[in-house]
Write a protein that holds these residues in place. Structure first.
Motif, short mmCIF file in Angstrom:
data_model
loop_
_atom_site.label_atom_id
_atom_site.label_comp_id
_atom_site.label_asym_id
_atom_site.label_seq_id
_atom_site.Cartn_x
_atom_site.Cartn_y
_atom_site.Cartn_z
N PRO A 1 5.39 -5.54 13.59
CA PRO A 1 6.81 -5.93 13.51
C PRO A 1 7.44 -5.49 12.19
CG PRO A 1 5.45 -7.78 12.86
CD PRO A 1 4.50 -6.62 13.12
N GLY A 2 8.74 -5.78 12.04
CA GLY A 2 9.39 -5.60 10.75
C GLY A 2 9.04 -6.76 9.82
N ASN A 3 9.45 -6.68 8.56
CA ASN A 3 9.18 -7.76 7.60
C ASN A 3 10.13 -8.92 7.82
OD1 ASN A 3 7.16 -6.32 6.20
ND2 ASN A 3 8.74 -5.10 5.18
N CYS B 1 0.31 -11.38 6.96
CA CYS B 1 -0.64 -10.34 6.55
C CYS B 1 -0.08 -8.92 6.64
CB CYS B 1 -1.93 -10.43 7.34
SG CYS B 1 -3.25 -9.44 6.58
N PRO B 2 0.78 -8.57 5.67
CA PRO B 2 1.40 -7.23 5.71
C PRO B 2 0.43 -6.06 5.87
CG PRO B 2 2.44 -8.60 4.03
CD PRO B 2 1.27 -9.38 4.55
N PRO B 3 -0.76 -6.07 5.28
CA PRO B 3 -1.66 -4.92 5.53
C PRO B 3 -2.47 -5.05 6.82
CG PRO B 3 -2.51 -6.27 3.69
CD PRO B 3 -1.32 -6.97 4.24
N LYS C 1 9.19 -0.06 10.50
CA LYS C 1 9.44 -0.06 9.05
C LYS C 1 9.31 1.36 8.48
CE LYS C 1 6.01 -3.01 8.27
NZ LYS C 1 5.59 -3.27 9.66
N ASP C 2 10.08 1.62 7.41
CA ASP C 2 9.99 2.92 6.74
C ASP C 2 8.73 3.04 5.89
OD1 ASP C 2 12.24 4.47 7.51
OD2 ASP C 2 13.50 3.00 6.48
N LYS C 3 8.30 1.89 5.37
CA LYS C 3 7.07 1.92 4.59
C LYS C 3 6.28 0.65 4.85
CE LYS C 3 9.60 0.70 0.43
NZ LYS C 3 10.23 -0.09 -0.13
N PHE C 4 5.02 0.68 4.46
CA PHE C 4 4.19 -0.50 4.72
C PHE C 4 3.21 -0.71 3.58
CE2 PHE C 4 2.14 3.18 6.70
CZ PHE C 4 0.81 3.04 6.34
N SER C 5 2.55 -1.87 3.61
CA SER C 5 1.66 -2.30 2.54
C SER C 5 0.51 -1.32 2.30
CB SER C 5 1.12 -3.68 2.92
OG SER C 5 0.14 -4.11 2.02
N LYS C 6 0.26 -1.00 1.03
CA LYS C 6 -0.84 -0.11 0.63
C LYS C 6 -0.77 1.24 1.34
CE LYS C 6 -3.85 -4.13 0.79
NZ LYS C 6 -5.12 -4.71 1.16
N LYS D 1 10.06 2.57 16.54
CA LYS D 1 10.59 1.27 16.93
C LYS D 1 10.42 1.03 18.43
CE LYS D 1 14.79 -1.56 16.56
NZ LYS D 1 14.03 -2.81 16.64
N VAL D 2 9.66 0.01 18.76
CA VAL D 2 9.42 -0.31 20.17
C VAL D 2 10.57 -1.14 20.70
CG1 VAL D 2 7.94 -1.58 21.78
CG2 VAL D 2 6.92 -0.17 19.97
#
Ligand code: FAD
Lengths: 119, 430
Positions: free
Chosen positions: B191-193, B197-199, B227-232, B258-259
């Protein structure tokens, strides 16, 4: 702490005029003695999160090193060395940099209190 | 100051007879006067169980009740390791026996269905009503089922698991991976933010690839991300390139990430760029605070619970503390480590508040380890403090595993990740 105790005491005395006490609950109150005077509350709050990696009170069951029982001096200098990058680490530098030198001192002293090693 | 002992506290103390014992102690010790206060904790996950344990550890005189419907709690942390074949479900299952036996916590296997913040009571599904002086709410997350057209709880339980609450959902996803043909496609749709647990989705992609590489090497893992970017991100990209070239692919919003909707019958998802079929489809829906937080009116418009960052006391209802994924904790991510750190801060604050003292300034910590391969671990760390704007990361602290970390460091981080799990679950449940 003393001002709070005074209030508790006077509140109790006030109430005791109208209520007769029995004395159960001793076990419970004895236990609370442990949580007393020389634990610095800020030191405690700074230190509780270390257990997330090192185990409760620094007692590790795995490869992350235990620091349970080590002297406050040892813990303090280790944290300072990690913070300064003078000691190699994977993650400890990133953590140690989150604390001021005074906070590192409080953390070391807190663990000393936990295992009764402070002078 | 004398208002610190309310009439209600007073009545209750004398009713339980504890005050007599406390009175007797004043002559000889500095022991404080918290004996017999009742704290009820809702939820036995990373946040709630840590709070219950540390309340008793720091002040054994408290009466602590932990309400949790599940007899066995399967941790989300390391559930990706199960998918990779590196752990069994049993190894990531925690129980409450030690909390009850060793710490004297009253563990009540039930669900809280209502909170009366005026009276200071919680109502259980089984009918019981429990009174509290302080309440801790750590119910974790619920899903926004209607956010993705065609997705539903029923579809999650039959064909497209989220596996974002560990247990049967983890097993379903594992079963599907085992049944998939060599050359199949796994779709992972985070999902989006903000979300738990982002990673997590990216570690999942890694460890599913770890499994596939050994057993079904012609298969692919595609991450469809709004999302354009993600964790780590940099660390994951580097790890995927090294360990799973050609196998793991990430598509951001511009690449049809994007689903928009899903079709359980066709086993497909629809994006801006059209339909995509998957042999295994893992939909991780957008999230909100657990149901009881809504029932009790603890949430704001965001769907999460605003709290005072020093004590985690709700800014909506007095004497109620919300921690873990359900609360709004400024810069902290929604993680098990963060939830337990918040639980400890809340426990220490509650003990002081019950004694009529101000809580001290909080100190909060998080580290999320992610495993990319068996001997390839990375982490993101953070140390947090209170600023006028709320909980912020301390400048200069925390951060990521260096992008140029040596193989040796990556291997050490993988081993420390394992040790982290062992220690944190013992710190919370043992
Ligand atoms: C795949 C995955 C991997 C992850 N990996 C990591 C990791 O490596 N490290 C990390 O730190 N975090 C990780 N996390 C995140 C972590 O699982 C959560 O952040 C953490 O569980 C949050 O704790 P909590 O107490 O808020 O909620 P939970 O742990 O979800 O606990 C909530 C509990 O409350 C109970 N409950 C809910 N409502 C009620 C009610 N009304 N009455 C009684 N009980 C109730 C539930 O049964 C549940 O047991 C991961 C998550 C996922 C999905």
């Amino acid at each position: 702490m003393s001002s709070y105790l005074n209030i508790s005491l006077s509140a109790l005395l006030m109430a005791s005029a109208s209520i007769a006490f029995s004395a159960p609950g001793l076990a419970a109150s004895k236990a609370s003695i442990r949580q007393n005077a020389d634990v610095d509350p800020r030191g405690q709050v700074l230190s509780l999160s270390c257990a997330g990696c090192h185990g409760t009170d620094g007692k590790s069951a795995g490869i992350i090193p235990s620091f349970y029982g080590k002297s406050p001096e040892y813990i303090e200098s280790a944290l300072r060395d990690f913070k300064a990058g003078e000691r190699a680490s994977t993650v400890m530098m990133r953590h140690a940099k989150g604390y001021t030198d005074d906070e590192i001192h409080l953390i070391a002293q807190y663990f000393g209190t936990v295992w009764g090693k402070n002078k | 100051m004398s208002t610190n002992i309310s009439r209600r506290d007073f009545n209750r103390l004398f009713a339980t007879g504890v005050a007599g014992a406390a009175l007797g102690m004043f002559g000889t010790s500095g022991a404080a006067f918290a004996a017999g206060y009742r704290v009820v904790v809702i939820g036995g996950g990373f946040g709630g169980a840590a709070t219950a344990k540390y309340l008793k550890k720091l002040d054994p005189s408290l009466s602590v009740t932990l309400v949790e419907p599940k007899a066995a709690y399967v941790t989300c942390p390391f559930s990706n390791w199960v998918l990779g074949g590196l752990r069994t479900m049993k190894q990531i299952t925690q129980t409450y026996a030690t909390l009850a036996r060793r710490y004297g916590i009253h563990v009540v296997p039930d669900t809280v269905v209502g909170i009366d913040t005026e009276k200071g009571t919680v109502k259980l599904k089984g009918g019981r009503v429990l009174g509290y002086d302080r309440l801790v709410v750590s119910p974790g997350i619920d899903f926004k089922w209607s956010a993705i057209d065609g997705y539903s709880e029923a579809l999650a339980e039959s064909k497209m698991p989220h596996a974002y609450q560990a247990g049967p959902q983890t097993l379903l996803l594992q079963k599907q991976l085992h049944a998939m043909k060599n050359g199949g496609t796994v779709l992972i749709c985070p999902p989006g933010n903000p979300f738990r647990c982002p990673p997590g989705p990216y570690e999942r992609a890694s460890l599913i690839a770890y499994y596939l590489k050994q057993h079904k090497p012609k298969s692919r893992v595609i991450i469809l991300d709004p999302k354009d970017k993600f964790s780590k991100q940099g660390l994951f990209n580097k790890g995927w390139k090294r360990l799973y070239p050609e196998m793991v692919e990430w598509r951001g919003p511009a690449a049809g990430g994007k689903v928009l909707s899903v079709d359980g019958g066709a086993m497909s998802v629809r994006t801006d760029l059209g339909e995509l079929r998957g042999d295994v489809i893992n939909i991780i829906p957008p999230q909100k605070a657990g149901l009881i937080a809504f029932t009790a009116g603890l949430t704001d418009d965001s769907g999460w619970c605003p709290v005072n960052p020093t004590s985690f006391e709700s800014t909506i209802h007095k004497n109620v503390h919300v921690i873990g994924d359900a609360c709004k904790a400024g810069a902290m991510p929604k993680s098990g480590f963060a939830a337990s750190s918040q639980g400890k801060v809340a426990a220490a604050a509650i003990i002081r508040l019950l004694r009529g003292k101000e809580p001290v300034a909080p100190s909060l910590v998080n580290t999320c380890y992610s495993l990319i391969g068996k001997e390839y671990g990375v982490s993101v760390a953070g140390v947090y403090q209170l600023a006028p704007s709320g909980i912020v990361e301390i400048p200069g602290s925390g951060g990521l595993t260096p992008i140029d970390a040596s193989d040796d460091q990556l291997m050490q981080e993988a081993m420390f990740a394992e040790s982290w799990y062992t220690n944190i679950v013992r710190d919370i449940w043992a």
